[in-house]
Scaffold this motif. Structure first.
Motif, PDB file in Angstrom:
ATOM      1  N   ILE A  82       0.820  -1.215   0.000  1.00 38.24           N
ATOM      2  CA  ILE A  82       0.000   0.000   0.000  1.00 38.24           C
ATOM      3  C   ILE A  82       0.854   1.265   0.000  1.00 38.24           C
ATOM      4  O   ILE A  82       0.437   2.280  -0.536  1.00 38.24           O
ATOM      5  CB  ILE A  82      -1.072   0.014   1.121  1.00 38.24           C
ATOM      6  N   LEU A  83       2.059   1.199   0.572  1.00 37.92           N
ATOM      7  CA  LEU A  83       2.957   2.356   0.476  1.00 37.92           C
ATOM      8  C   LEU A  83       3.324   2.615  -0.979  1.00 37.92           C
ATOM      9  O   LEU A  83       3.325   3.763  -1.428  1.00 37.92           O
ATOM     10  CB  LEU A  83       4.229   2.127   1.278  1.00 37.92           C
ATOM     11  N   ARG A  84       3.644   1.562  -1.695  1.00 34.73           N
ATOM     12  CA  ARG A  84       3.975   1.725  -3.113  1.00 34.73           C
ATOM     13  C   ARG A  84       2.773   2.235  -3.898  1.00 34.73           C
ATOM     14  O   ARG A  84       2.895   3.109  -4.745  1.00 34.73           O
ATOM     15  CB  ARG A  84       4.447   0.397  -3.701  1.00 34.73           C
ATOM     16  N   TYR A  85       1.602   1.695  -3.614  1.00 35.43           N
ATOM     17  CA  TYR A  85       0.403   2.056  -4.365  1.00 35.43           C
ATOM     18  C   TYR A  85      -0.009   3.505  -4.113  1.00 35.43           C
ATOM     19  O   TYR A  85      -0.299   4.247  -5.051  1.00 35.43           O
ATOM     20  CB  TYR A  85      -0.746   1.114  -4.004  1.00 35.43           C
ATOM     21  N   TYR A  86      -0.039   3.911  -2.846  1.00 33.11           N
ATOM     22  CA  TYR A  86      -0.511   5.256  -2.511  1.00 33.11           C
ATOM     23  C   TYR A  86       0.598   6.294  -2.453  1.00 33.11           C
ATOM     24  O   TYR A  86       0.321   7.487  -2.438  1.00 33.11           O
ATOM     25  CB  TYR A  86      -1.278   5.235  -1.190  1.00 33.11           C
ATOM     26  N   GLY A  87       1.840   5.871  -2.386  1.00 30.11           N
ATOM     27  CA  GLY A  87       2.953   6.813  -2.417  1.00 30.11           C
ATOM     28  C   GLY A  87       3.410   7.337  -1.073  1.00 30.11           C
ATOM     29  O   GLY A  87       4.515   7.837  -0.953  1.00 30.11           O
ATOM     30  N   SER A  88       2.555   7.250  -0.070  1.00 34.77           N
ATOM     31  CA  SER A  88       2.944   7.706   1.268  1.00 34.77           C
ATOM     32  C   SER A  88       2.064   7.013   2.305  1.00 34.77           C
ATOM     33  O   SER A  88       0.960   6.551   1.994  1.00 34.77           O
ATOM     34  CB  SER A  88       2.789   9.220   1.409  1.00 34.77           C
ATOM     35  N   ALA A  89       2.572   6.969   3.522  1.00 33.94           N
ATOM     36  CA  ALA A  89       1.791   6.376   4.608  1.00 33.94           C
ATOM     37  C   ALA A  89       0.555   7.217   4.898  1.00 33.94           C
ATOM     38  O   ALA A  89      -0.520   6.676   5.181  1.00 33.94           O
ATOM     39  CB  ALA A  89       2.646   6.220   5.858  1.00 33.94           C
ATOM     40  N   ALA A  90       0.672   8.541   4.798  1.00 32.62           N
ATOM     41  CA  ALA A  90      -0.475   9.417   5.065  1.00 32.62           C
ATOM     42  C   ALA A  90      -1.601   9.153   4.069  1.00 32.62           C
ATOM     43  O   ALA A  90      -2.774   9.072   4.451  1.00 32.62           O
ATOM     44  CB  ALA A  90      -0.044  10.884   5.008  1.00 32.62           C
ATOM     45  N   ALA A  91      -1.253   8.989   2.796  1.00 32.18           N
ATOM     46  CA  ALA A  91      -2.273   8.706   1.784  1.00 32.18           C
ATOM     47  C   ALA A  91      -2.894   7.328   2.014  1.00 32.18           C
ATOM     48  O   ALA A  91      -4.104   7.156   1.862  1.00 32.18           O
ATOM     49  CB  ALA A  91      -1.667   8.788   0.389  1.00 32.18           C
ATOM     50  N   ALA A  92      -2.075   6.351   2.397  1.00 27.95           N
ATOM     51  CA  ALA A  92      -2.590   5.009   2.674  1.00 27.95           C
ATOM     52  C   ALA A  92      -3.557   5.039   3.852  1.00 27.95           C
ATOM     53  O   ALA A  92      -4.625   4.424   3.802  1.00 27.95           O
ATOM     54  CB  ALA A  92      -1.439   4.046   2.948  1.00 27.95           C
ATOM     55  N   ILE A  93      -3.205   5.773   4.892  1.00 24.47           N
ATOM     56  CA  ILE A  93      -4.079   5.905   6.064  1.00 24.47           C
ATOM     57  C   ILE A  93      -5.415   6.527   5.653  1.00 24.47           C
ATOM     58  O   ILE A  93      -6.477   6.076   6.074  1.00 24.47           O
ATOM     59  CB  ILE A  93      -3.390   6.730   7.175  1.00 24.47           C
ATOM     60  N   ALA A  94      -5.359   7.543   4.825  1.00 23.20           N
ATOM     61  CA  ALA A  94      -6.588   8.210   4.379  1.00 23.20           C
ATOM     62  C   ALA A  94      -7.483   7.271   3.575  1.00 23.20           C
ATOM     63  O   ALA A  94      -8.709   7.420   3.592  1.00 23.20           O
ATOM     64  CB  ALA A  94      -6.239   9.441   3.547  1.00 23.20           C
ATOM     65  N   HIS A  95      -6.892   6.296   2.888  1.00 21.45           N
ATOM     66  CA  HIS A  95      -7.657   5.379   2.049  1.00 21.45           C
ATOM     67  C   HIS A  95      -8.006   4.053   2.722  1.00 21.45           C
ATOM     68  O   HIS A  95      -8.646   3.202   2.102  1.00 21.45           O
ATOM     69  CB  HIS A  95      -6.897   5.109   0.746  1.00 21.45           C
TER      70      HIS A  95
END
Length: 69
Positions: free
Chosen positions: A32-45
């Motif tokens: 998910i880090l690779r997919y969303y680009g950042s941990a913050a974006a992954a958390i939001a999704h």
């Protein structure tokens, strides 16, 4: 994924919140880090991911106070 010792403090906390979450293993963490680009974006999704994945087991993010400690 290359490690960066120069992450801003908030990024480090987001990484910790994500990796210390329940029902989220290291392989999924890196995917998910690779997919969303950042941990913050992954958390939001996370809610969207859980809804699409059937959410057999709810992913509970690590508490920010615990991470800060």
């Amino acid at each position: 994924m290359a490690r960066s010792p120069h992450l801003p403090e908030q990024d480090k906390r987001d990484w910790l919140r994500l990796i210390r979450s329940t029902h989220l293993g290291p392989i999924t963490f890196h995917h998910i880090l690779r997919y969303y680009g950042s941990a913050a974006a992954a958390i939001a999704h996370l809610p969207d991911m859980a809804a699409r994945g059937g959410a057999k087991r709810k992913i509970e993010l690590a508490d920010e106070k615990t991470i800060a400690a």
